[in-house]
Every structure is written in structure tokens, then in C-alpha cells.
Design a protein around this motif. Structure first.
Motif: not given
Length: 212
Positions: A113, A109, A118-121, A116, A74-77
Motif C-alpha cells: 500500500h 502490508w 490514504d493509507k500511507v502518509s 496509497d 484491514t490493518k490500521d494505517p
């Protein structure tokens, strides 16, 4: 009465026979040695081939878990956001020294995402849209097709909401349920506000691509 055979003639015949026999034996030994050498050479080649195969297998076995780990990691956002921030800084910088480097995995990635929350502000998404617009044709096309699909899904859902109480609604729902994908099932779990937010992101991508 037998005629005596001269000793030298008898000896000559015996010597000739012995030499002939030696020649036959020598030929047999040479052929045997030749076959043995050939067999040994074949064994060496086979051993070398198997050795190469084992080395290749070992390499694959070593690499395979790495690739598997890379795909499942899982990549860190924050890392993805930093990637875009650095791209944006280099793009707007007048310096000839560039610190940003293209990373295919990070780009994939982000595209995967980008809807998403939560992952991409919101700010990262805004930079990502610029990044897509400046990207290559394949990246732009992929983003455009995905945005169209999500925008169309929202509009269809919105129409269905407006037709609540329509007798034909049950047929529409049955048809959509039969053809729904795992992504659609996840989307159905979103509340109305989140569905609307995703639609707005899709519209922003489409409008920005159209302007470029």
C-alpha cells in the motif's frame, strides 16, 4: 464267531482318538483366538489413526478461520506507521535495548500500500523508503521492480497525453485497454494530480535505492 477284543485295548484306542480330537479342537480354538486378537489389534490401530486424523482436521478447522481472518483483516494505517516509527527510533538510538521487532505481515502490508495516499502518509512513506533501503535484497528488489513499473506507466501515459489528436492514438489506446490489469484500471480512475504524486513516490524509491 467274533473274537472278543480285550477291554483295555478298546479303551486305549478310544482314549487316543479322544485325545487326538481334543488336540484338533484346541488347535482350531487357538487359531481362532489368534485371528480375533489380530483383528482387534487392527481395529485399535485404525481407530487410533482415525482419531489422529480427526484431531488434525479439528486443528486445521480452528486455524483456517484465523488465517482467513488475518488475510482479510484491514490493518490500521496508524499501526503500520507506528511500526516504522519504532524501527526508526531504535535505529537512531544509542541504547542497547531495542523495542522494535520485525513483523512480516506489517512489512508486506506497507509494501503493498505504499502508493496509497490514504493509507500511507507522506511522512510514513519517507520513513518507509529508508526502511526499504536498509532491508534485505528481496525487499529492495521487490520495491525497485514495483517502482519501475509505476514510473514507466506514468511516462507512457504522459506521452499519450502529449500526443492527443494523433491519428495513431486510437490504436495505442486499444492496445493498452486489451492488456490492462485491474491495478491499471484503478490507476486510470486517478486524476492527473494523483497520477503525478504516485510517479514522484516511485522516483523517490528508485533514486534512494540507487544512492544506497
Amino acid at each position: 464267531q467274533s473274537i472278543p477284543v480285550p477291554k483295555n485295548i478298546a479303551t486305549m484306542g478310544a482314549g487316543k482318538s479322544k485325545r487326538h480330537r481334543k488336540k484338533r479342537i484346541s488347535k482350531h480354538v487357538v487359531e481362532s483366538q489368534s485371528r480375533k486378537k489380530q483383528e482387534d489389534a487392527e481395529k485399535q490401530l485404525l481407530a487410533a489413526s482415525e482419531g489422529t486424523g480427526e484431531t488434525s482436521t479439528t486443528t486445521d478447522d480452528v486455524n483456517e478461520p484465523k488465517n482467513s481472518t488475518k488475510n482479510t483483516k484491514t490493518k490500521d494505517p496508524a499501526e503500520a506507521a507506528s511500526y516504522l516509527s519504532l524501527w526508526n527510533l531504535d535505529r537512531n538510538s544509542e541504547s542497547t535495548t531495542k523495542n522494535w521487532k520485525f513483523n512480516k505481515n506489517t512489512q508486506s502490508w506497507l509494501l503493498r500500500h505504499m502508493y496509497d495516499f490514504d493509507k500511507v502518509s507522506k511522512s510514513t512513506f519517507s520513513t518507509l523508503v529508508d526502511y526499504i533501503c536498509q532491508g534485505g535484497d528481496k525487499t529492495r528488489l521487490r520495491a525497485e521492480e514495483e517502482a519501475k513499473r509505476r514510473a514507466r506507466r506514468y511516462k507512457e501515459w504522459e506521452k499519450k497525453q502529449q500526443k492527443e489528436g494523433d491519428p495513431e492514438q486510437d490504436d495505442d489506446v486499444a492496445t493498452k485497454d486489451a492488456s490492462s490489469s485491474p491495478d491499471d484500471e484503478e490507476w486510470n480512475q486517478l486524476d492527473d494530480h494523483e497520477k503525478r504524486k504516485e510517479y514522484k513516490r516511485a522516483r523517490k524509491v528508485l533514486d534512494s535505492l540507487k544512492d544506497h
